[in-house]
Design a protein around this motif. Sequence first.
Motif, mmCIF file in Angstrom:
data_model
loop_
_atom_site.group_PDB
_atom_site.id
_atom_site.type_symbol
_atom_site.label_atom_id
_atom_site.label_comp_id
_atom_site.label_asym_id
_atom_site.label_seq_id
_atom_site.Cartn_x
_atom_site.Cartn_y
_atom_site.Cartn_z
ATOM 1 N N LEU A 101 -0.941 3.853 -7.387
ATOM 2 C CA LEU A 101 -0.481 3.928 -5.991
ATOM 3 C C LEU A 101 -1.367 4.895 -5.236
ATOM 4 C CD1 LEU A 101 3.362 3.987 -6.475
ATOM 5 C CD2 LEU A 101 1.952 2.110 -5.640
ATOM 6 N N ASP A 108 -3.209 6.781 -2.150
ATOM 7 C CA ASP A 108 -2.940 7.226 -0.793
ATOM 8 C C ASP A 108 -4.136 8.044 -0.369
ATOM 9 O OD1 ASP A 108 -0.111 6.444 -0.270
ATOM 10 O OD2 ASP A 108 0.115 7.581 -2.101
ATOM 11 N N GLY A 156 3.583 -0.706 -1.564
ATOM 12 C CA GLY A 156 3.858 0.711 -1.392
ATOM 13 C C GLY A 156 2.685 1.430 -0.777
ATOM 14 N N SER A 157 2.947 2.373 0.109
ATOM 15 C CA SER A 157 1.934 3.122 0.839
ATOM 16 C C SER A 157 1.148 2.145 1.735
ATOM 17 C CB SER A 157 1.024 3.867 -0.140
ATOM 18 O OG SER A 157 0.271 4.842 0.536
ATOM 19 N N GLY A 175 2.244 -1.181 1.307
ATOM 20 C CA GLY A 175 3.551 -1.361 1.927
ATOM 21 C C GLY A 175 3.413 -1.731 3.393
ATOM 22 N N SER A 213 7.558 0.016 1.085
ATOM 23 C CA SER A 213 7.899 1.347 0.580
ATOM 24 C C SER A 213 6.856 2.373 1.005
ATOM 25 C CB SER A 213 8.002 1.325 -0.948
ATOM 26 O OG SER A 213 8.998 0.419 -1.376
ATOM 27 N N SER A 214 7.329 3.490 1.558
ATOM 28 C CA SER A 214 6.433 4.586 1.979
ATOM 29 C C SER A 214 5.251 4.052 2.774
ATOM 30 C CB SER A 214 5.942 5.371 0.756
ATOM 31 O OG SER A 214 7.024 5.899 0.033
ATOM 32 N N ASN A 228 11.770 4.903 2.570
ATOM 33 C CA ASN A 228 11.044 6.169 2.596
ATOM 34 C C ASN A 228 11.836 7.265 1.912
ATOM 35 O OD1 ASN A 228 8.478 5.955 4.426
ATOM 36 N ND2 ASN A 228 10.061 4.777 5.481
ATOM 37 N N ASP A 269 8.545 12.884 1.001
ATOM 38 C CA ASP A 269 7.238 12.243 1.135
ATOM 39 C C ASP A 269 6.604 12.534 2.498
ATOM 40 O OD1 ASP A 269 5.015 10.648 0.915
ATOM 41 O OD2 ASP A 269 6.101 8.760 1.214
ATOM 42 N N HIS A 304 7.107 10.016 -2.803
ATOM 43 C CA HIS A 304 6.324 8.852 -2.419
ATOM 44 C C HIS A 304 6.530 7.667 -3.362
ATOM 45 C CE1 HIS A 304 3.062 7.132 -0.086
ATOM 46 N NE2 HIS A 304 2.443 6.782 -1.188
ATOM 47 N N CYS A 305 6.969 6.532 -2.803
ATOM 48 C CA CYS A 305 7.090 5.268 -3.539
ATOM 49 C C CYS A 305 7.980 5.374 -4.774
ATOM 50 C CB CYS A 305 5.713 4.738 -3.958
ATOM 51 S SG CYS A 305 4.645 4.275 -2.581
ATOM 52 N N MET A 349 9.854 2.263 -6.147
ATOM 53 C CA MET A 349 9.116 1.145 -6.733
ATOM 54 C C MET A 349 9.067 1.194 -8.252
ATOM 55 S SD MET A 349 5.930 0.899 -4.070
ATOM 56 C CE MET A 349 5.352 -0.651 -4.770
#
Length: 698
Positions: free
Chosen positions: A14, A16, A184-185, A188, A208-209, A436, A440, A468-469, A472
């Motif tokens: 994941l 970011d 996600g992120s 997402g 998600s996030s 969320n 995060d 964060h996430c 998931m």
Amino acid sequence: MLFSPARGLILLFLFDFTDAGRIFWKIKERVRNLQLQKAKQHLQMHTLRGQQLLQHVKEGRVHQQLDHFNRQDMSSFPQRFFVNEAYWQRPDGPVFLFVGGEGPIFEFDVLAGHHVDMAKEHGALLLAVEHRFYGDSINPDGLKTENLADLSSQQALADLAVFHQYISHSFNLSHRNTWISFGGSYSGALSAWFRGKFPHLVYGAVASSAPVKATLDFSAYSNTVGSSLRNEAVGGSPKCLAAVQEAFAAVEALMSRNGSQVAEDFGCCQIPKDADDQIELMQNLADIFMGSVQYNEEGVLMSINDLCGLMTNKSEETEAYNRLVKLSQIYHSTSEEPCLDISHEKTVKDLMDTSLHSGRRAERQWTYQTCTEFGFYQTCEDTSCPFSGRVTLQIHTELCLMLFGISQHSLPGRVAFTNSYYGGDDPETHRVLYVNGGVDPWKELSVVQDGTEDGEDARVVFIKDTAHCADMMRRRVTDRCSLKKAREEIEEHVSRWLKTGVQEKTENRIANQSRPSDSWGMKNVARVDGGEVVEGGGGVGREMRRWRREMGMQGGGGGRGGGKPAPCGVKSPLAAGTVRGPLTGRPTVKLHAAHGDAYPGPMFPATPLLIEVQPPPVAVRCADSEHKEPEDQEGGTLFLSAPPHTEHRASPTSCELRAGARGAPGGGEALQDTADSSGPTAGTAPTRTGYLRLGGTF
């Protein structure tokens, strides 16, 4: 495209990415490796079942166009994906699409996670598709600056649309298969945007996030990290935040006097003599806290509780500076690097590396997207930032010019366009669930307010004490109660979507079958003129004769009077037949098929298909104009009439074609350009142009 059995089990990372320091990247790698270990352990506990699951996972490639919006350029790249059919209830089971983000995808994406748990329950086909220019979905020369022009979220969404079409064809899917997307992120955000831009392809989306609001100066990230360090519910405290601020101030003070001592204390590979290297060091120290907060309680390095426990423990070290040194030593003790590289020159050199081996690292690609679309630069110029104020917006944005030749002055406009295109953090989306965590930092750029009317489906799940996430991941015994409840809410939404999706599609199909069709096929479309209409597939000839009768006209093209007026704006069911008869000297009307009608499929825009139409020699009475004889009828047509377009009227009384179909690229401007380029033909009336949507209606 080739399918092959997937071998081994590797995990989704994941990502970011921002322009954070090297430590932050290493923490992300640890997140990946830790989750990999947990996934392997889970399968080993169910060895037989695990082996069976792996046999159901297949890897494939589909060739995508590099530029979906330029039909003249047919260059392509191989896009990688995974399929897991283990739980699929053929043939009508739903489809769960895991959208890849700024990093590679792995078999894990269709083997584990909350979306996989839901797939088991609902009998879904599991898919994971890799983002263009990341992982293995990249051409050998893809990282060169001139080729990165084809890397964007818009192109990535177009990839998803084509992938949807490809999978639907490969697995013989139909309207009965309801698609739900997950991510996600950044992925997402893509999941939410895919639903927003292609609602006819995906029925619902879980995001998600998801940072759906592009922001150039993301100072809120560091501020949220500071708030989390102060949050007692997750192990923080005001004393912890104060200790962190004190420690960073002490590092800067000592570095200005004795850089060699700082380098020795923190195990640096170089002495931070120049400003760039000093900023690199401060960013890397901040990364320890940022990574710990973002991935709190994921088992990576330290949780907020552990970190704050060390920073506030005065029994061993009385000075905050020394406690920060100890924290850095703990990090390095679990690292494979002999020292902390703080060379800014090396960082830039790595980002300029265009060799393919660096493609899986993804820093260069993501930096390019931050420059062209998102910003997301984590600055510390705000007085509430707990770290070094030397981490400014300037030091981030200057990389755009240095690496890609992108002017810093252009960045605000690029970010503003992204928000205008997608809607920012207040998008007009339906059946998109934004999830969320309160800890995060990325929640600041997501949708955290419902904004729904009474009776509408909620669109937000907010988990106040998770990071964060977190939603998931697969279920764990140690999960907080709030996280368990959040997963239940997500499951309720997905279940409801699947139920209503089947109902709506069934109702729409019945409704469509119960009324006459006015959609037009693309097959066998030829030149349309005043000759005889030969029946094609779908009984187009019969439809055309029926339309003539309704308009008060005779079937062969006559019917000058006695019929009711033809209202301007009426549409004709003409198209899927072949029309005979030569063009004469009478004026013609040129029509451009717009978008997917020129190129069947979900991708837009396509190169317009030019069709020349010559009206039959008959009179047409328009509701808003007087009767015109054949020799004067320049704009009348049995196929389509519409209110006059004043800029292209052949005469004040002519009944002209509609100027632009629904969704036509450019709308009136495109019509204007086409009209100007066509020009009048000598000895004839001016040729007019317009957009006609074939395969659909106005």
